[in-house]
Design a protein around this motif. Sequence first.
Motif, PDB file in Angstrom:
ATOM      1  N   ARG A   2     -47.854  39.517  10.051  1.00 43.16           N
ATOM      2  CA  ARG A   2     -47.887  40.754   9.282  1.00 43.16           C
ATOM      3  C   ARG A   2     -48.279  40.470   7.836  1.00 43.16           C
ATOM      4  NH1 ARG A   2     -41.987  43.377  10.512  1.00 43.16           N
ATOM      5  NH2 ARG A   2     -41.879  42.967  12.761  1.00 43.16           N
ATOM      6  N   PRO A   3     -48.919  41.423   7.166  1.00 44.50           N
ATOM      7  CA  PRO A   3     -49.188  41.259   5.729  1.00 44.50           C
ATOM      8  C   PRO A   3     -47.874  41.139   4.957  1.00 44.50           C
ATOM      9  CG  PRO A   3     -50.460  43.077   6.649  1.00 44.50           C
ATOM     10  CD  PRO A   3     -49.478  42.670   7.705  1.00 44.50           C
ATOM     11  N   LYS A   4     -47.908  40.367   3.885  1.00 41.38           N
ATOM     12  CA  LYS A   4     -46.687  40.169   3.105  1.00 41.38           C
ATOM     13  C   LYS A   4     -46.121  41.490   2.599  1.00 41.38           C
ATOM     14  CE  LYS A   4     -47.580  35.455   1.456  1.00 41.38           C
ATOM     15  NZ  LYS A   4     -47.715  34.596   0.252  1.00 41.38           N
ATOM     16  N   SER A   5     -47.008  42.433   2.312  1.00 44.07           N
ATOM     17  CA  SER A   5     -46.556  43.714   1.768  1.00 44.07           C
ATOM     18  C   SER A   5     -45.725  44.500   2.765  1.00 44.07           C
ATOM     19  CB  SER A   5     -47.759  44.552   1.325  1.00 44.07           C
ATOM     20  OG  SER A   5     -48.638  44.786   2.428  1.00 44.07           O
ATOM     21  N   GLU A   6     -45.837  44.162   4.057  1.00 44.58           N
ATOM     22  CA  GLU A   6     -45.094  44.883   5.078  1.00 44.58           C
ATOM     23  C   GLU A   6     -43.797  44.182   5.481  1.00 44.58           C
ATOM     24  OE1 GLU A   6     -47.525  45.596   8.455  1.00 44.58           O
ATOM     25  OE2 GLU A   6     -49.123  46.619   7.340  1.00 44.58           O
ATOM     26  N   THR A  13     -51.634  29.996  10.086  1.00 47.29           N
ATOM     27  CA  THR A  13     -50.631  30.754   9.341  1.00 47.29           C
ATOM     28  C   THR A  13     -49.311  30.011   9.427  1.00 47.29           C
ATOM     29  OG1 THR A  13     -51.726  32.850   9.847  1.00 47.29           O
ATOM     30  CG2 THR A  13     -49.426  32.955   9.130  1.00 47.29           C
ATOM     31  N   HIS A  24     -51.449  32.084   4.645  1.00 45.96           N
ATOM     32  CA  HIS A  24     -52.501  32.047   5.661  1.00 45.96           C
ATOM     33  C   HIS A  24     -53.667  31.252   5.089  1.00 45.96           C
ATOM     34  CE1 HIS A  24     -55.010  33.289   9.029  1.00 45.96           C
ATOM     35  NE2 HIS A  24     -55.965  33.583   8.160  1.00 45.96           N
TER      36      HIS A  24
END
Length: 636
Positions: free
Chosen positions: A227-231, A266, A258
């Motif tokens: 998942r993106p870090k922002s999520e 990752t 990543h």
Amino acid sequence: MAEQRLCFQAEVARLLDIVANALYSGRDVFLRELISNSADACDRLRYEALTRPELLDSDPAFRIRISVDPKARTLSVIDNGIGMNRDELIENLGTIARSGTADFIDKAAGAADASNPLSLIGQFGVGFYSAFMVAEMVEVTSRRAGEEQGWSWRSDGKSDFVVSEAEQSPRGTCVTLYLKQNADEFLTEERIKHIVHTYSDHIAVPILLGEDDTAPMINRAKALWMRPKSEISEDDLREFYHHVAHSFDEPALTAHWHAEGRMEYTALLFVPSSRPLDLFDPKRAHRVRLYVKRVFITEAAQGLIPPWLRFLRGVVDSEDLPLNISREMLQEDPILHRLRGAITRRALQELERCAQDKPETYANIWDNFGSVLKEGLYDDTGGEYRDTLLGLLRFRTTTSPDQPVSLTDYIGRMKPGQDAIWFITGDDAQTLKRSPQIEGFRARGIEVALLTDPVDDFWISMVGAFQDKPFRSVTRGDADFVKMDMDSGAKRDDKKTDEAAPAQDDSSRDLAPLLTLMKATLSDAVKDVRASARLTESAACLVADGGDLDMHLEKLLRMHKQLPDPVKRVLEINPGHPLVQAMLTRAQQGQADQHMTDSAWLLLDQARILEGLPPHDAALFSARLDRLLTGSVQDQ
């Protein structure tokens, strides 16, 4: 086969009682542990099916299902993972943490009343047994993938368990808890949903809540590291750490990145805030999970993480390794070696950043894992990571006994003319601070590093120097104190210098008669007897000659039977000590009698005791001490 009743080990029964009766704070942890075990079972079957697709039969979609029956007061956690056969049920569920040692139990009992009772389960790897916090009976039905016969395991968590054949058991494992009367909260779907959302939302296997496989999914079932870090929230990271580390402490450091380019992978890695139980296992194995394109391959892949970073927990997901690679081929794959180098460099960068930006956090990391990181200085024979590891090094000193300092800090406050990093190795910092070998250094204000890890005796010889400053042991007899005084500009009429560091020159009393007598008396036990410039308070000490093995290293090697014969040491005596002056007077008068012989040997034995060594001959030591005490009393 008829059912068979087997007894837990005595230690296991005691620990089950502790788990069931002393760890009620936050007891919803049991569901998290059961779900994590089910997810691991699905991951392992997914890997096995890469080479044996028939293991999946007609059921390739992995899932975990939770079912509650308020009338029967049961809660079940069901998966279609790899399952267990009879022997595995007995081995995995009949032995806690594969330990059974009294030490394990004593620590567990002590943790039961601690301020953070949940730490017990994760710290000692007893997650499954947390079920007995809420259940009066636990039944496990399981069939291993590829086998026809299913098996049942049942226990009340007290003294024994029953194993029997199970009829019509599907692939995987079903854990059924017969809940206690005070565990009604776990019979409601809303409570189950809350626990899953809080602790297990990151599990990459669908979790269903209901009576059959058409029940609704209650987690996101997406690999967290993708998942993106922002999520990703801090709570998500914390619970994922609990899952992969099987621990209940908080991660001290989290690194998520990543990489693209020559390699694409990752990584989501954690540094624990407390020492894992197996940190000093002789195998030195890590516990980082390797995935290939989101498919679990193995835990502790040999060659993925260097042994001196084995405290790391988390996952590495490679896009470059072939999906069907075997665990045996992993060891020889060149991609894995490049991956290891990339992960190691990034992990060290994260530790450097933490040391700079969050020194208090890094101090805790170093306190827990510094001794392991120092293994890298010895293992890294090519020196690829040496400079970085030396920069991360922290140690206590004679002037900073409570606050560890870096080598850079040490060099920055070296005395004028000091040309070496002085250190002493031993088992305990408090004992080292009182060592007679550092008296002369302390008197001159020269800082001495107190090194107490066994690996310290080995990595220093591999490294040799830092920023052109050589490492030198204070226990060696080649320390030139006169040169130190001259280089530092110390005046010989300085009272502190004169008292603290008597030089071996005309201003010292002529010890020649006493030295000659003591050398003749102790010739079989010591290499030499010399006047000391290092001693300010003690009468005598032992030091290693310039080219000899360091004294603490000799002790370690002899403990492990790696050094057959003891190394003769140099005995240094303090010219200014009253005892030595009295002995000198008798020697000048030609009194080479039994009293002088006893005194010489007792000085040597005293120096040996200060080094943690036994007297040269315990019986003779006692007899000499008796004679001297008798003479002293009679003279009164």
